[in-house]
Design an enzyme around this catalytic site. Structure first.
Site: not given
Length: 62
Positions: A1-2
Site C-alpha cells: 500500500m503506497p
C-alpha cells in the site's frame, strides 16, 4: 500500500488537485505495480503565511 504525501502552497482549484492525484496515482501504479485502489495520497495545503523559503514568508514575496 503506497502512501504518498504531497505538501504544497494552497491556491489550486479542486480540478487541478483532482488531476494531480490522478497523475500521481498512475505514476506510482506504473512504477510499483500496486493497484490504483491501494495507493493513498495525502495533500497538505499550507497557507502562504505558514511557509518560508530563503527566510521570507511566501506571503511576503512579490
Amino acid at each position: 500500500m503506497p502512501l504518498v504525501h504531497i505538501d504544497l502552497i494552497e491556491g489550486r482549484s479542486t480540478d487541478q488537485l483532482r488531476q494531480l492525484v490522478k497523475d500521481v496515482t498512475n505514476a506510482v501504479s506504473k512504477n510499483t505495480g500496486a493497484p490504483a485502489e491501494h495507493i493513498h495520497i495525502v495533500l497538505n495545503e499550507m497557507r502562504p503565511d505558514r511557509y518560508s523559503d530563503g527566510g521570507v514568508l511566501r506571503s511576503d514575496q512579490k
